[in-house]
Every structure is written in structure tokens, then in C-alpha cells.
Design a protein around this motif. Structure first.
Motif, mmCIF file in Angstrom:
data_model
loop_
_atom_site.group_PDB
_atom_site.id
_atom_site.type_symbol
_atom_site.label_atom_id
_atom_site.label_comp_id
_atom_site.label_asym_id
_atom_site.label_seq_id
_atom_site.Cartn_x
_atom_site.Cartn_y
_atom_site.Cartn_z
ATOM 1 N N TRP A 135 2.389 141.156 64.339
ATOM 2 C CA TRP A 135 2.631 139.909 63.602
ATOM 3 C C TRP A 135 3.559 138.982 64.371
ATOM 4 O O TRP A 135 3.355 137.772 64.411
ATOM 5 C CB TRP A 135 3.209 140.211 62.223
ATOM 6 C CG TRP A 135 3.183 138.989 61.349
ATOM 7 C CD1 TRP A 135 4.118 137.994 61.312
ATOM 8 C CD2 TRP A 135 2.133 138.603 60.456
ATOM 9 N NE1 TRP A 135 3.726 137.017 60.433
ATOM 10 C CE2 TRP A 135 2.512 137.363 59.900
ATOM 11 C CE3 TRP A 135 0.926 139.194 60.065
ATOM 12 C CZ2 TRP A 135 1.722 136.696 58.962
ATOM 13 C CZ3 TRP A 135 0.143 138.527 59.135
ATOM 14 C CH2 TRP A 135 0.531 137.298 58.594
ATOM 15 N N GLU A 136 4.589 139.534 64.983
ATOM 16 C CA GLU A 136 5.547 138.709 65.728
ATOM 17 C C GLU A 136 4.902 138.023 66.926
ATOM 18 O O GLU A 136 5.377 136.979 67.374
ATOM 19 C CB GLU A 136 6.734 139.566 66.178
ATOM 20 C CG GLU A 136 7.631 140.012 65.024
ATOM 21 C CD GLU A 136 8.761 140.907 65.478
ATOM 22 O OE1 GLU A 136 8.666 141.462 66.607
ATOM 23 O OE2 GLU A 136 9.725 141.080 64.710
ATOM 24 N N THR B 178 1.523 131.882 60.264
ATOM 25 C CA THR B 178 2.694 131.680 59.421
ATOM 26 C C THR B 178 2.307 131.986 57.983
ATOM 27 O O THR B 178 1.385 131.368 57.443
ATOM 28 C CB THR B 178 3.201 130.230 59.507
ATOM 29 O OG1 THR B 178 3.618 129.948 60.840
ATOM 30 C CG2 THR B 178 4.383 130.018 58.556
ATOM 31 N N ILE C 232 4.384 145.064 62.617
ATOM 32 C CA ILE C 232 5.428 144.072 62.854
ATOM 33 C C ILE C 232 5.327 143.517 64.276
ATOM 34 O O ILE C 232 5.432 142.302 64.499
ATOM 35 C CB ILE C 232 6.818 144.686 62.603
ATOM 36 C CG1 ILE C 232 6.998 144.968 61.109
ATOM 37 C CG2 ILE C 232 7.919 143.751 63.100
ATOM 38 C CD1 ILE C 232 8.234 145.787 60.791
ATOM 39 N N GLY C 233 5.105 144.393 65.240
ATOM 40 C CA GLY C 233 4.947 143.947 66.617
ATOM 41 C C GLY C 233 3.772 143.006 66.772
ATOM 42 O O GLY C 233 3.857 141.981 67.474
#
Length: 216
Positions: free
Chosen positions: A110-111, A116, A107-108
């Protein structure tokens, strides 16, 4: 039709369908050949040959769970790690803790990236071949479509390039780049592949598979 009788698990579904229980693809009563079947037949030696079954089973559960959670997160904006029991036979790590740690790292990553998501778990078919890619995204830095496959393994295998090539070939121009999102116990890496080479090698593998079918 190949592989015996029609699988009844998804009868009634329209269009191309996949029976998850048996990992078989169908279009009506016609069975489609999976990308995995082509690659397994052409490259019979597996990276996990000789590995203990407990290690293989644990890795498969870990990988499928992280994959499902990431796709759920990208589709809905939220994902909850379920209560899981199990211990990594290789290092003794708790399954629940390991998946939570990997998801936090992914998650880190990807953010902070420029991607997109456009679709997850997208089912594809072309010329009797079918497969399901993990993530189809657009790179905002280049405006190019990219196929992304998540791998929760210690080491990437050469066959992954052919798998990505298969997805690019199945998409038939909808995406032009391909990469592996590689999750290990310590890091998350994004490994890009040459798309032309990946497609060319997949097509060579597919042609050899077709020849093998004629010789049986």
C-alpha cells in the motif's frame, strides 16, 4: 419485508443499518437484500464446497482479521495485531504469525501504490439491495475512483467480479474502477477488473435472482 421478524440488534439506528451478528440489512422495519444473498442464491455452488469445516473457519477468521486491521490502518494510521490463538490446519502455521506476515506485506504494498483511501467499510444501498465494500479509494495516477475488495485466499474466484460489479452499481457512478487486493501466503497482488463487464454481469445476476423469487 423479507426473512421473518425485524432484527432488534440495531433498532434505533437511523438510515440504512446492518446487523453484524446476523448479516442482515435494514431500512427502518424493511429488510434489504444483501449482495451476498443474491450471489449465493444465483450461484449455489461455493468454492469451499467439500472443504473441511476447520479450514473454512480458519480462513474466515484470518480474512476478517486482516480486513479489519487494514481498514483500521487506513482510517486511523495505526493498527495493532491482537493476540490470537490458532493454527492453520492446512500448513500448521501459527495464526498470529500469519496475520502479522500478511499485514506487513500489505502495508508495504500500500505504501508503494498510488492509491489514496476515501472510505472503508462503506455501507451502500440501492433499490432494496445493500452491501458493504471494503475500501473506496482514488487512484492518484488517473484521478479515478476505485472499489477495492480484500481477499485473503489462495485463488481468486469468478464470483468476485460480480461482487465488485454490485458495489459499482450500488455506488451509481461514485467510482468507475474495481479491483481485488489479493493477499496470499507469499505475495500481494492487485487484480483489476473491467468495470463495465462487472456491472453488466452483476445486473444479469440480479435480474435472474428477481425471476427466481417470482417463481418460488
Amino acid at each position: 419485508m423479507k426473512g421473518g421478524s425485524v432484527c432488534a440488534c440495531t433498532l434505533g439506528d437511523t438510515g440504512v443499518r446492518r446487523c453484524d451478528a446476523h448479516h442482515r440489512y435494514w431500512d427502518g422495519s424493511t429488510e434489504l437484500v444483501s449482495v451476498s444473498r443474491v450471489l449465493y442464491d444465483v450461484l449455489p455452488a461455493k468454492s469451499w464446497d467439500g472443504v473441511d469445516d476447520a479450514v473454512i473457519d480458519y480462513a474466515a477468521l484470518r480474512g476478517s482479521t486482516v480486513d479489519r486491521l487494514l481498514c483500521e490502518l487506513l482510517e486511523t494510521g495505526a493498527a495493532t495485531v491482537p493476540l490470537l490463538e490458532g493454527t492453520n490446519p492446512s500448513n500448521g502455521m501459527d495464526l498470529q504469525s500469519e496475520i502479522q506476515g500478511r499485514m506487513k506485506a500489505i502495508i508495504g504494498w500500500w505504501e508503494a501504490c498510488s492509491l489514496t483511501p476515501l472510505a472503508t467499510q462503506k455501507m451502500l444501498s440501492r433499490e432494496g439491495i445493500a452491501g458493504t465494500l471494503d475500501i473506496l479509494a482514488v487512484d492518484n495516477a488517473t484521478a479515478r475512483g476505485v472499489v477495492i475488495d480484500l481477499k485473503c485466499v489462495s485463488k481468486l474466484q469468478p464470483v468476485y467480479e460480480l461482487q465488485l460489479g454490485a458495489y459499482l452499481w450500488l455506488l451509481n457512478g461514485e467510482a468507475v474502477d474495481a479491483a481485488i487486493l489479493h493477499s496470499t501466503s507469499t505475495a500481494v497482488r492487485f487484480r483489476s477488473y473491467d468495470p463495465v463487464q462487472a456491472i453488466t454481469r452483476w445486473q444479469a445476476a440480479l435480474e435472474w435472482w428477481k425471476i427466481r423469487q417470482l417463481l418460488k
